[in-house]
Design an enzyme around this catalytic site. Structure first.
Site, short mmCIF file in Angstrom:
data_model
loop_
_atom_site.label_atom_id
_atom_site.label_comp_id
_atom_site.label_asym_id
_atom_site.label_seq_id
_atom_site.Cartn_x
_atom_site.Cartn_y
_atom_site.Cartn_z
N ASP A 265 0.84 -1.20 0.00
CA ASP A 265 0.00 0.00 0.00
C ASP A 265 0.87 1.25 0.00
OD1 ASP A 265 -2.60 1.51 0.54
OD2 ASP A 265 -1.46 2.00 2.33
N GLU B 154 -1.96 -5.52 -3.37
CA GLU B 154 -1.02 -4.73 -2.56
C GLU B 154 0.04 -5.63 -1.94
OE1 GLU B 154 -3.85 -1.04 -1.07
OE2 GLU B 154 -3.85 -2.91 0.07
#
Length: 228
Positions: free
Chosen positions: A41, A113
């Site tokens: 992320d 992610e």
């Protein structure tokens, strides 16, 4: 096989694909992918911000922030996950699979992610290796989709934040004409919650001015790290 799934360390890739629900049912598998998701992320936020900074030198901070949100939101990351073939490679628990986990945007985006974070580590923390993978994906998103997503429902998004964090009182918009011509007026809107001002914006009509005020309010909240 898509390059993003070509790892030197197969165990690292397997961990990136492993959801908590799978580990709950198979404790011997060890670690799930949530730490890698955290890393991925952060990497995606950095690379998307840098990509937009370079590709849109004429855009201001507020618009770049909205565009970045559109590039790395759950819906778009889920599409990237499917595009690179992560969907049916996710290691999910039986309950998650039964509930449609392979098509679940949240699971797809979080796995994407995690794989990005793992790919970074697999390449000796070389950000250039990740950039070479992710920028073509960013470039594949049609401009119109980014524009539409970055501007969708800013008033609703701000109202939802108010309801979650302050209470049921809806935001109030104070709008006035500040200039322009009869055929092309200019309006300014200020959005308040109670007596506190959260943002302001200018537009060619009241609706656009209020939308701009809501976007400004969201950008201000983002600066204060008050948005999820």
């Amino acid at each position: 096989m898509y390059k993003l799934l070509m790892f030197r360390d197969d165990k690292l890739l397997r961990r990136a694909l492993t959801h908590r629900s799978y580990v709950n049912e198979n404790p011997e598998e060890g670690e799930h992918n949530e730490r890698l998701e955290f890393l991925g992320d952060a990497i995606l936020n950095f690379l998307s911000g840098e990509y937009l900074y370079r590709s849109h030198p004429d855009r201001g901070e507020d618009e770049l922030t909205r565009r970045r949100s559109a590039l790395v939101d759950e819906k778009q990351l889920a599409k990237f996950a499917i595009e690179v073939g992560l969907d049916f490679k996710m290691r999910l628990g039986k309950g998650a699979i039964r509930d449609g986990g392979y098509q679940n945007p949240n699971l797809l985006s979080s796995t994407f992610e995690a794989v990005i974070g793992a790919y970074y580590l697999d390449n000796n923390s070389n950000i250039e290796a990740v950039r070479a993978i992710i920028e073509p994906l960013f470039e594949s998103v049609p401009e119109q989709i980014v524009v539409v997503r970055s501007n969708v429902d800013s008033k609703n998004r701000f109202q939802e934040w108010v309801q979650r964090n302050i209470g049921p009182t809806p935001p109030k918009y104070l709008t006035e004409q500040i200039g322009g011509f009869s055929h092309a007026p200019e309006f300014k809107a200020t959005v308040l919650v109670g007596e506190k001002e959260y943002g302001e914006g200018i537009g060619k009509n009241k609706k656009d001015a209020e939308k701009a005020a809501a976007e400004n309010a969201l950008a201000n909240l983002n600066k204060q790290e008050l948005l999820p």
